[in-house]
Design a protein around this motif. Sequence first.
Motif, PDB file in Angstrom:
ATOM      1  N   LYS A   1      23.528  75.585 -30.086  1.00  0.00           N
ATOM      2  CA  LYS A   1      23.645  74.925 -28.505  1.00  0.00           C
ATOM      3  C   LYS A   1      21.954  75.017 -28.268  1.00  0.00           C
TER       4      LYS A   1
ATOM      5  N   GLU B   1      23.189  57.271 -30.201  1.00  0.00           N
ATOM      6  CA  GLU B   1      22.974  58.080 -31.366  1.00  0.00           C
ATOM      7  C   GLU B   1      22.161  59.769 -30.344  1.00  0.00           C
TER       8      GLU B   1
ATOM      9  N   LYS C   1      26.080  60.836 -29.214  1.00  0.00           N
ATOM     10  CA  LYS C   1      26.552  61.583 -30.530  1.00  0.00           C
ATOM     11  C   LYS C   1      26.242  62.585 -30.515  1.00  0.00           C
ATOM     12  N   TRP C   2      24.699  62.658 -30.756  1.00  0.00           N
ATOM     13  CA  TRP C   2      23.819  63.856 -31.813  1.00  0.00           C
ATOM     14  C   TRP C   2      24.285  64.968 -30.409  1.00  0.00           C
TER      15      TRP C   2
ATOM     16  N   ALA D   1      26.977  65.563 -28.076  1.00  0.00           N
ATOM     17  CA  ALA D   1      28.642  65.142 -27.961  1.00  0.00           C
ATOM     18  C   ALA D   1      28.962  66.805 -29.599  1.00  0.00           C
ATOM     19  N   ASP D   2      28.175  65.913 -30.625  1.00  0.00           N
ATOM     20  CA  ASP D   2      28.076  66.757 -31.283  1.00  0.00           C
ATOM     21  C   ASP D   2      28.016  68.413 -31.537  1.00  0.00           C
ATOM     22  N   ILE D   3      26.898  68.671 -30.737  1.00  0.00           N
ATOM     23  CA  ILE D   3      26.585  69.911 -30.174  1.00  0.00           C
ATOM     24  C   ILE D   3      27.681  70.565 -29.771  1.00  0.00           C
ATOM     25  N   TYR D   4      27.877  69.958 -28.408  1.00  0.00           N
ATOM     26  CA  TYR D   4      28.018  70.400 -27.210  1.00  0.00           C
ATOM     27  C   TYR D   4      29.546  69.944 -26.477  1.00  0.00           C
ATOM     28  N   LYS D   5      30.214  70.351 -28.236  1.00  0.00           N
ATOM     29  CA  LYS D   5      32.004  69.223 -28.220  1.00  0.00           C
ATOM     30  C   LYS D   5      33.181  70.419 -27.102  1.00  0.00           C
TER      31      LYS D   5
ATOM     32  N   HIS E   1      31.831  53.986 -28.814  1.00  0.00           N
ATOM     33  CA  HIS E   1      31.262  55.144 -30.149  1.00  0.00           C
ATOM     34  C   HIS E   1      32.590  55.815 -30.003  1.00  0.00           C
TER      35      HIS E   1
ATOM     36  N   LEU F   1      32.976  58.851 -28.424  1.00  0.00           N
ATOM     37  CA  LEU F   1      32.390  59.671 -28.428  1.00  0.00           C
ATOM     38  C   LEU F   1      33.089  60.807 -27.734  1.00  0.00           C
TER      39      LEU F   1
END
Length: 246
Positions: A2, A22, A25-26, A28-32, A55, A57
């Motif tokens: 985080k 991007e 996406k960056w 979304a990957d961190i804060y699932k 995309h 997301l």
Amino acid sequence: MKISKKDLKDLIPKLKERKTNEVLKWAADIYKGKIVLTTSLGPEDQVILDIIQNHSLPIHAFTIDTGRLFNETYELIEKTETHYGIKIRTYFPDTSEIEETINSSGINMFYKSIEQRKQCCKIRKVNPLNRALKEVECWITGLRKDQSKSREKQNILSWDQTREILKINPLINWTEQQVWDYIKKNNVPYNTLHKKGYPSIGCACCTKEVIQGEHFRTGRWWWEANEHKECGIHILDGKLVRTGSK
Ligand code: SF4
């Protein structure tokens, strides 16, 4: 891992170089599952939602129904949900707060004074927003730098000190022209009121059309002086930042 407030200085220059999808996406990957798009269905929010959907997301969107929105905005909510095959979660003000305020101060109390107008924005917008954001660790907004002087200081990332969460402004460096070019090119649904002289759309009772050449915010809370035109949603360095279509 985080993001914390102290990470922003290093991250901002790196993210500025990346494409909008991007950046999303960056995040979304961190804060699932703990990241949301807060949308008022304004053109910028619609662009971000389109990028999220194109995309695939994992970022859901929510909006706040103040109870005083234009019918055109409700139509756009439905149209957008159908267009993307999604649900936009809707948060509402607390019923007892609304009843208490209306019964003590009047149905259109917001015209009576700046304090009463701010009180209305607080119970109809800010309180439901705070409740919604309690469930997440990162929120995405459609702020752009050229919307107002106070927004010029905003960055692609900022720290929401009130709620202690990360705020992402992926279109912060976009121009209004870029937003509309994207909407036209990608057939993104938008509010039909924009074609009728409403560049910034909020509650129906507090928004009117502007004439060509006027600042896009002129029609919002038109009876108030410019310096009072905010609703308390965006705070930067402890100061309120004026809102666009929120
Ligand atoms: Fe109330 Fe007007 Fe603010 Fe809407 S914009 S919450 S009606 S004061």
